[in-house]
Design a protein around this motif. Structure first.
Motif, PDB file in Angstrom:
ATOM      1  N   ILE A 163     -12.631  14.063 -71.745  1.00  0.00           N
ATOM      2  CA  ILE A 163     -12.887  15.390 -72.240  1.00  0.00           C
ATOM      3  C   ILE A 163     -12.909  15.157 -73.886  1.00  0.00           C
ATOM      4  N   VAL A 164     -11.872  14.835 -74.391  1.00  0.00           N
ATOM      5  CA  VAL A 164     -11.773  14.620 -75.808  1.00  0.00           C
ATOM      6  C   VAL A 164     -12.436  13.636 -76.334  1.00  0.00           C
ATOM      7  N   TYR A 165     -12.344  12.393 -75.756  1.00  0.00           N
ATOM      8  CA  TYR A 165     -13.089  11.195 -76.281  1.00  0.00           C
ATOM      9  C   TYR A 165     -14.391  11.034 -75.513  1.00  0.00           C
ATOM     10  N   ALA A 166     -15.334  12.122 -74.942  1.00  0.00           N
ATOM     11  CA  ALA A 166     -16.408  11.641 -74.180  1.00  0.00           C
ATOM     12  C   ALA A 166     -17.510  10.965 -75.313  1.00  0.00           C
ATOM     13  N   GLY A 167     -17.419  11.530 -76.351  1.00  0.00           N
ATOM     14  CA  GLY A 167     -18.375  10.862 -77.240  1.00  0.00           C
ATOM     15  C   GLY A 167     -18.203   9.446 -77.583  1.00  0.00           C
ATOM     16  N   GLU A 168     -16.756   8.863 -77.780  1.00  0.00           N
ATOM     17  CA  GLU A 168     -16.650   7.690 -77.821  1.00  0.00           C
ATOM     18  C   GLU A 168     -16.962   6.854 -76.656  1.00  0.00           C
ATOM     19  N   MET A 169     -16.547   7.533 -75.608  1.00  0.00           N
ATOM     20  CA  MET A 169     -17.027   6.675 -74.093  1.00  0.00           C
ATOM     21  C   MET A 169     -18.307   6.384 -74.190  1.00  0.00           C
ATOM     22  N   VAL A 170     -19.473   7.358 -74.245  1.00  0.00           N
ATOM     23  CA  VAL A 170     -20.585   7.236 -74.360  1.00  0.00           C
ATOM     24  C   VAL A 170     -21.171   5.888 -75.117  1.00  0.00           C
ATOM     25  N   GLN A 171     -20.423   5.976 -76.433  1.00  0.00           N
ATOM     26  CA  GLN A 171     -20.880   4.983 -77.351  1.00  0.00           C
ATOM     27  C   GLN A 171     -20.523   3.607 -77.054  1.00  0.00           C
ATOM     28  N   LEU A 172     -19.471   3.634 -76.092  1.00  0.00           N
ATOM     29  CA  LEU A 172     -18.847   2.417 -75.844  1.00  0.00           C
ATOM     30  C   LEU A 172     -19.723   1.628 -75.250  1.00  0.00           C
ATOM     31  N   VAL A 173     -20.700   2.328 -73.888  1.00  0.00           N
ATOM     32  CA  VAL A 173     -21.631   1.598 -73.194  1.00  0.00           C
ATOM     33  C   VAL A 173     -22.590   0.641 -74.281  1.00  0.00           C
ATOM     34  N   GLY A 174     -23.023   0.891 -75.275  1.00  0.00           N
ATOM     35  CA  GLY A 174     -23.819   0.137 -75.827  1.00  0.00           C
ATOM     36  C   GLY A 174     -23.195  -0.897 -76.823  1.00  0.00           C
ATOM     37  N   THR A 175     -22.027  -1.280 -76.806  1.00  0.00           N
ATOM     38  CA  THR A 175     -21.417  -2.153 -77.539  1.00  0.00           C
ATOM     39  C   THR A 175     -21.050  -3.407 -77.179  1.00  0.00           C
ATOM     40  N   GLY A 176     -21.103  -3.619 -75.803  1.00  0.00           N
ATOM     41  CA  GLY A 176     -20.818  -4.905 -75.290  1.00  0.00           C
ATOM     42  C   GLY A 176     -19.324  -5.010 -75.007  1.00  0.00           C
ATOM     43  N   THR A 177     -18.561  -4.003 -75.274  1.00  0.00           N
ATOM     44  CA  THR A 177     -16.908  -4.143 -75.093  1.00  0.00           C
ATOM     45  C   THR A 177     -16.774  -3.875 -73.725  1.00  0.00           C
ATOM     46  N   LEU A 178     -17.524  -3.418 -73.128  1.00  0.00           N
ATOM     47  CA  LEU A 178     -17.420  -3.239 -71.429  1.00  0.00           C
ATOM     48  C   LEU A 178     -17.523  -4.626 -70.789  1.00  0.00           C
ATOM     49  N   PHE A 179     -18.407  -5.076 -71.078  1.00  0.00           N
ATOM     50  CA  PHE A 179     -18.760  -6.464 -70.594  1.00  0.00           C
ATOM     51  C   PHE A 179     -17.571  -7.311 -70.932  1.00  0.00           C
ATOM     52  N   ILE A 180     -17.232  -7.566 -72.279  1.00  0.00           N
ATOM     53  CA  ILE A 180     -15.972  -8.496 -72.711  1.00  0.00           C
ATOM     54  C   ILE A 180     -14.938  -8.096 -71.878  1.00  0.00           C
ATOM     55  N   SER A 181     -14.624  -6.736 -71.720  1.00  0.00           N
ATOM     56  CA  SER A 181     -13.355  -6.350 -70.814  1.00  0.00           C
ATOM     57  C   SER A 181     -13.444  -6.911 -69.430  1.00  0.00           C
ATOM     58  N   ALA A 182     -14.751  -6.903 -68.833  1.00  0.00           N
ATOM     59  CA  ALA A 182     -14.601  -7.383 -67.568  1.00  0.00           C
ATOM     60  C   ALA A 182     -14.654  -8.953 -67.566  1.00  0.00           C
ATOM     61  N   VAL A 183     -15.237  -9.666 -68.426  1.00  0.00           N
ATOM     62  CA  VAL A 183     -14.903 -11.118 -68.641  1.00  0.00           C
ATOM     63  C   VAL A 183     -13.459 -11.400 -68.621  1.00  0.00           C
ATOM     64  N   VAL A 184     -12.632 -10.694 -69.525  1.00  0.00           N
ATOM     65  CA  VAL A 184     -11.183 -10.775 -69.798  1.00  0.00           C
ATOM     66  C   VAL A 184     -10.494 -10.613 -68.172  1.00  0.00           C
ATOM     67  N   VAL A 185     -10.963  -9.472 -67.743  1.00  0.00           N
ATOM     68  CA  VAL A 185     -10.275  -9.372 -66.377  1.00  0.00           C
ATOM     69  C   VAL A 185     -10.648 -10.249 -65.425  1.00  0.00           C
ATOM     70  N   VAL A 186     -11.839 -10.835 -65.341  1.00  0.00           N
ATOM     71  CA  VAL A 186     -12.058 -11.796 -64.517  1.00  0.00           C
ATOM     72  C   VAL A 186     -11.478 -13.026 -64.850  1.00  0.00           C
ATOM     73  N   GLY A 187     -11.337 -13.467 -66.183  1.00  0.00           N
ATOM     74  CA  GLY A 187     -10.740 -14.497 -66.583  1.00  0.00           C
ATOM     75  C   GLY A 187      -9.192 -14.468 -66.145  1.00  0.00           C
ATOM     76  N   ALA A 188      -8.634 -13.478 -66.280  1.00  0.00           N
ATOM     77  CA  ALA A 188      -7.097 -13.228 -65.908  1.00  0.00           C
ATOM     78  C   ALA A 188      -7.010 -13.364 -64.385  1.00  0.00           C
ATOM     79  N   LEU A 189      -7.888 -12.865 -63.558  1.00  0.00           N
ATOM     80  CA  LEU A 189      -7.847 -13.122 -62.117  1.00  0.00           C
ATOM     81  C   LEU A 189      -7.918 -14.367 -61.897  1.00  0.00           C
ATOM     82  N   LEU A 190      -8.676 -15.418 -62.477  1.00  0.00           N
ATOM     83  CA  LEU A 190      -8.871 -16.737 -62.054  1.00  0.00           C
ATOM     84  C   LEU A 190      -7.534 -17.433 -62.650  1.00  0.00           C
ATOM     85  N   LEU A 191      -7.069 -17.169 -63.799  1.00  0.00           N
ATOM     86  CA  LEU A 191      -5.912 -17.845 -64.281  1.00  0.00           C
ATOM     87  C   LEU A 191      -4.794 -17.705 -63.221  1.00  0.00           C
ATOM     88  N   GLY A 192      -4.472 -16.445 -62.936  1.00  0.00           N
ATOM     89  CA  GLY A 192      -3.306 -16.073 -62.039  1.00  0.00           C
ATOM     90  C   GLY A 192      -3.716 -16.734 -60.623  1.00  0.00           C
TER      91      GLY A 192
END
Length: 282
Positions: A186-215
């Motif tokens: 609720i408080v940071y809805a605007g920032e959440m929407v803006q996050l979609v177009g930054t590519g940061t979600l994709f980077i987060s997904a790559v880091v998560v998958v990379g961590a999964l593979l490392l483990g």
């Protein structure tokens, strides 16, 4: 007394969430589970390497090569530096892997991160970001280590009390997490929407998958420990990362990326654990 702000409410709920989560973790663990994890020396060393060194360095590599907003950089690094998600054993249970090792590893990571998070912040956080490693260490000790040790003590000496106490504490942890996600949305809805177009979600997904593979690669020859280390390494400790963010940084985008990363890690780790469950049954 001034008016209660949304930020103050978020800070309070975050503290309740972290305290309840770590206390619940301690009430669920046994000393034997922790000693079992400590006794597997090579596996433990690889687990610490993956969680405390390689995942933070992986996130840091992306920060170096891909232009990102400062708040997103801080949030991504914070969540990458925070190991030992409380739901790691749950993922092990879903995949029918080594739950005892997952529980013991979670406790070990919760203890050692008291030292490693402040050190990693000091080394990897950008120079133009004001961070107080000593203050962060104090936060981790008070809100993560002490309730964890307290829960372990109650479990070891007063097991019936721990058995009765854990369900309401666990519910408090769950409800406070749900409330925290609602408040942040609720408080940071605007920032959440803006996050979609930054590519940061994709980077987060790559880091998560990379961590999964490392483990998985570092989990040793035993399939059950490979699966545990994979999901545990990918599922970072959102609770402590959020608490550090709310108490040490003013930029709301720091919170946004931590929440987004946590959701991405669940979206990746949960289905993978379920897939391993089906393959283990076959």
């Amino acid at each position: 007394m001034g008016p209660i702000t949304a930020t103050a409410v978020i800070d309070f709920v975050t503290v309740v969430f972290v305290l309840a989560t770590m206390l619940s973790m301690g009430l669920a663990l046994t000393v034997d589970e922790i000693l079992g994890a400590l006794g597997q020396h090579r596996l433990l060393a690889r687990s610490l390497l993956a969680n405390l060194v390689l995942v933070p360095l992986l996130a840091f590599a992306f920060v170096l090569v891909i232009p990102m907003e400062t708040g997103h950089v801080v949030g991504l690094l914070l969540i990458a530096m925070a190991p030992g998600a409380p739901f790691g054993p749950k993922l092990a249970e879903i995949s029918k892997s080594d739950v005892a090792f997952a529980s013991g590893l979670m406790a070990v990571l919760g203890v050692v991160s008291v030292a490693t998070i402040p050190v990693t912040v000091a080394f990897l956080m950008p120079g133009d970001v004001a961070a107080d490693p000593v203050g962060i260490a104090r936060i981790v000790v008070v809100t993560q280590l002490l309730p964890l040790i307290g829960g372990l003590g109650v479990k070891a000496r007063y097991q019936p009390v721990a058995t009765r106490l854990r369900p309401p504490v666990q519910r408090l942890s769950t409800y406070s997490l749900v409330l925290l996600i609602i408040l942040l949305t609720i408080v940071y809805a605007g920032e959440m929407v803006q996050l979609v177009g930054t590519g940061t979600l994709f980077i987060s997904a790559v880091v998560v998958v990379g961590a999964l593979l490392l483990g998985y690669v570092l989990g040793g020859p035993n399939r059950s420990t490979r699966e545990v280390l994979a999901t545990t390494t990918a599922a970072r400790n959102v609770a402590i990362a959020l608490l550090i963010a709310t108490t040490s940084f003013d930029d709301p985008s720091v919170l946004t990326i931590i929440v987004a990363f946590g959701l991405v890690s669940l979206v990746v780790s949960g289905p993978v654990a379920s897939l391993w469950d089906r393959s283990n049954e076959s």
